[in-house]
Every structure is written in structure tokens, then in C-alpha cells.
Design an enzyme around this catalytic site. Structure first.
Site, mmCIF file in Angstrom:
data_model
loop_
_atom_site.group_PDB
_atom_site.id
_atom_site.type_symbol
_atom_site.label_atom_id
_atom_site.label_comp_id
_atom_site.label_asym_id
_atom_site.label_seq_id
_atom_site.Cartn_x
_atom_site.Cartn_y
_atom_site.Cartn_z
ATOM 1 N N CYS A 53 -0.492 4.209 2.103
ATOM 2 C CA CYS A 53 -0.341 4.046 3.566
ATOM 3 C C CYS A 53 1.117 4.229 3.963
ATOM 4 C CB CYS A 53 -0.771 2.659 4.033
ATOM 5 S SG CYS A 53 -2.187 1.963 3.208
ATOM 6 N N ASP A 54 2.034 3.586 3.234
ATOM 7 C CA ASP A 54 3.418 3.487 3.706
ATOM 8 C C ASP A 54 4.414 4.325 2.910
ATOM 9 O OD1 ASP A 54 2.529 1.663 5.586
ATOM 10 O OD2 ASP A 54 2.717 -0.014 4.184
ATOM 11 N N CYS A 95 0.840 -1.203 0.000
ATOM 12 C CA CYS A 95 0.000 0.000 0.000
ATOM 13 C C CYS A 95 0.874 1.251 0.000
ATOM 14 C CB CYS A 95 -0.911 -0.023 1.223
ATOM 15 S SG CYS A 95 -1.951 1.441 1.343
#
Ligand code: FAD
Length: 304
Positions: A134-135, A131
Site C-alpha cells: 500500500c505505502d 503494508c
């Protein structure tokens, strides 16, 4: 309590089914085991959902779940682990209880496929991610490797190139397979390079996490790339464990549904990425959800 419709999943398919069911005055609830909004909440930008020229994934996901909350649709934050059929009643088991319904709509989507190479499991979420939204920020001004060459890989690599100091895209085929427009955007980035006909042989690690990746190409030449993060986009696996005893999925795990979104078990419908279909997108998932809910209505008219 007996529900009219229980929906498993709150991605675009599940939420749309919920909206149509609620607006038809059905007693409906949706289950969600993770983030409401489904996969959508985990990627960067979407530019092909009708009416939303360019919108962040989490923003569209939030608009969808807000729509459901505005209609007072019940959302049960729990994982459905089993769906059983008892006469005309469907029983859904979660770690916290059993729920009964006249109709079930399975809208559980997909999860990312893993490569299955050495050290991958040990480094999951500690250097290896699925992701970018997200990261990605964790890798600002650092080196990352993106595995894959399809739309997801190419779009997320473009996003990562705006954060990371350098992005290497590793594709097992001789070229990228993403849409030409997405490829053009990525190829214009100065800090991106590509390895074709190449796969990951092994991930390298020390006691803190990922340190690099060993690649091997079709000529059996190995290359080691030292990097801080790896993002994998090599396909998806349908989430259908909870219905495996019903025999409604094909050998790959995708649920077989007809144009009414009916499975071969009466009263069990499926919608979105989890079904056998040609195009897995937000717009098609939402459409499936609407079709499923409308046909549930017809089914419930004769339910006894
Ligand atoms: C990186 C990436 C980029 C993408 N880009 C685009 C794009 O630009 N445009 C586009 O149109 N599409 C895009 N897609 C595809 C799009 O995200 C999907 O087609 C869409 O989200 C499918 O919706 P869905 O409702 O079928 O499933 P999902 O969105 O996967 O939602 C399923 C939901 O079910 C929940 N769930 C699963 N199992 C259970 C259980 N047992 N109990 C309770 N809850 C459960 C999950 O947690 C999840 O929230 C992209 C996908 C990825 C991975």
C-alpha cells in the site's frame, strides 16, 4: 430474516466458506469491515498458493472475491461488533443493525502487532506503515527501515529494496528467521543492510512526521538512523473482540476449534488465521473455510 450461515470476514477462509455454503444452497452472507480479500490484498506477491506460481496479493484477492460475487453471495460491508447466542439463534450486531443466523463462521484473521514504543501511535500511517504494497511507492528513492526478521519482514523488505534508495532491516534476534530462499533474495540486494540483536527504542519526529529511529542493541549501544519511512512486521494479533464473551478463545485471543472447525459453542465455527493452528497461510485458511462450511451443512441437517 434468518440466514443459514453468516460469515465474519472475507479473507481466503471466509470467501471459501461462502463458496462452499452457497454451492450447497444455503442462505449465506459475509461481513467485511475493510478490504474484501483480507490480508492478501495488502501484500506484494504470493508464490506458494497451489496453481498460482507468482501472483500479486491484490490480484488473488480480487479473483477470490469475484468468485463469490459470481455466485451471488451477499457481502455486507459492515463491522460485526458482537456475536450472541439466543437458544439456537446467533445474533450478530453491527453499527447498522442486528442480523440473525442459524450458524456463524468466524474468519476474522489477524491484525499487525505494534511495538509500543514512544511516538509510534502519533506516526501511525504518517511515516510508520504495516503494508509495503500500500505505502511502499511513497518511499521511492527514499530511506526506509523494516522492523522484523520473519517471512513477512524479509519478503516485504525485498520488495521495498526495489523502490527505496536504502533499506535497513532491524531484527531483535541474532539472525533472520525467514525461509532461506526469502533470505537469499534479500541478502543479494545491494541497498540493504542489517542490524541484529537490536530493537527500536524510540521513533523521532518533527511537525511533518517521521524523521528517524533510535535503535538499541543487546550491548546497550544506541544508534540513530535518519529515515523517511518505517515498516513494522513483528507479529500479529487475532481479531476476536466480537466473540470474547463466548469463551471460545484462548488466553492469546486465538479461537480454539477442532478438526471440523467447531468451537465449543454449537453452531459457531471458526476458520483461518484466527484459530489455534500451526501454519497460517492462504492455502490453509482456504482449506479451513471449506471444512467449516461442510460441517455447517451437517449441523444444519439437525437444526430445529
Ligand atoms: C505481510 C504478509 C505476507 C504474507 N505472505 C503470505 C504468502 O506469501 N503466502 C501465504 O500463503 N500467506 C501469506 N500470508 C498469510 C496470509 O495472508 C493469511 O494466512 C491469510 O490471509 C489468512 O486468511 P484469513 O481468511 O484467515 O484472514 P484474513 O486474510 O486476515 O481476512 C480476515 C478478514 O476479516 C475482516 N474482519 C475482521 N474483523 C471483522 C469484523 N469484526 N467484521 C467484519 N469483517 C471483519 C478483515 O477486514 C479481513 O478482511 C502473509 C501475511 C502477511 C501479513
Amino acid at each position: 430474516m434468518l440466514y443459514d450461515v453468516l460469515i465474519i470476514g472475507t479473507g481466503p477462509a471466509g470467501i471459501t466458506a461462502g463458496i462452499y455454503a452457497k454451492r450447497a444452497n444455503l442462505k449465506v452472507a459475509m461481513f467485511e469491515k475493510d478490504t474484501p480479500g483480507g490480508q492478501l490484498s495488502k501484500y506484494n506477491e504470493i508464490e506458494n498458493y497451489t496453481g498460482a506460481k507468482k501472483v500479486a496479493g491484490y490480484e488473488l484477492a480480487t479473483m477470490m472475491i469475484d468468485h463469490a460475487y459470481d455466485l451471488d453471495i451477499e457481502v455486507i460491508y459492515d463491522e460485526v461488533t458482537k456475536v450472541e447466542v439466543d437458544g439456537n439463534i446467533k445474533k450478530l450486531t453491527t453499527p447498522n443493525g442486528i442480523y440473525e443466523s442459524k450458524v456463524v463462521i468466524v474468519a476474522t484473521g489477524n491484525v499487525p502487532r505494534r511495538l509500543g514504543v514512544e511516538n509510534e501511535d502519533a506516526l501511525a500511517m504518517n511515516g510508520i506503515s504495516w503494508c509495503a504494497i500500500c505505502d511502499g511507492p511513497l518511499y521511492k528513492d527514499r530511506k526506509v527501515v523494516v522492523i522484523g526478521g520473519g517471512n513477512s519482514a524479509v519478503e516485504e523488505a525485498s520488495y521495498l529494496s526495489t523502490l527505496a534508495s536504502h533499506v535497513t532491516v532491524v531484527q531483535n534476534l541474532a539472525d533472520l528467521t525467514a525461509d532461506p530462499k526469502a533470505q537469499d533474495i534479500l541478502r543479494k540486494q545491494k541497498n540493504v543492510d542489517f542490524r541484529y540483536s537490536t530493537v527500536v527504542k524510540k521513533f523521532l519526529m518533527d511537525d511533518k512526521g517521521l524523521t528517524g529511529v533510535i535503535l538499541i542493541n543487546d550491548k546497550k549501544e544506541e544508534e540513530t538512523i535518519m529515515c523517511d519511512g518505517v515498516f513494522e512486521y513483528v507479529g500479529l494479533i487475532p481479531v476476536t473482540d466480537m466473540v470474547k464473551d463466548l469463551g471460545i478463545a484462548n488466553k492469546y485471543g486465538y479461537i480454539e476449534a477442532n478438526e471440523k472447525m467447531e468451537t465449543k459453542v454449537p453452531g459457531i465455527y471458526a476458520a483461518g488465521d484466527v484459530i489455534v493452528k500451526q501454519i497460517r497461510q492462504v492455502v490453509t485458511a482456504a482449506a479451513d473455510g471449506a471444512i467449516a462450511a461442510q460441517n455447517c451443512l451437517r449441523y444444519l441437517e439437525t437444526w430445529e
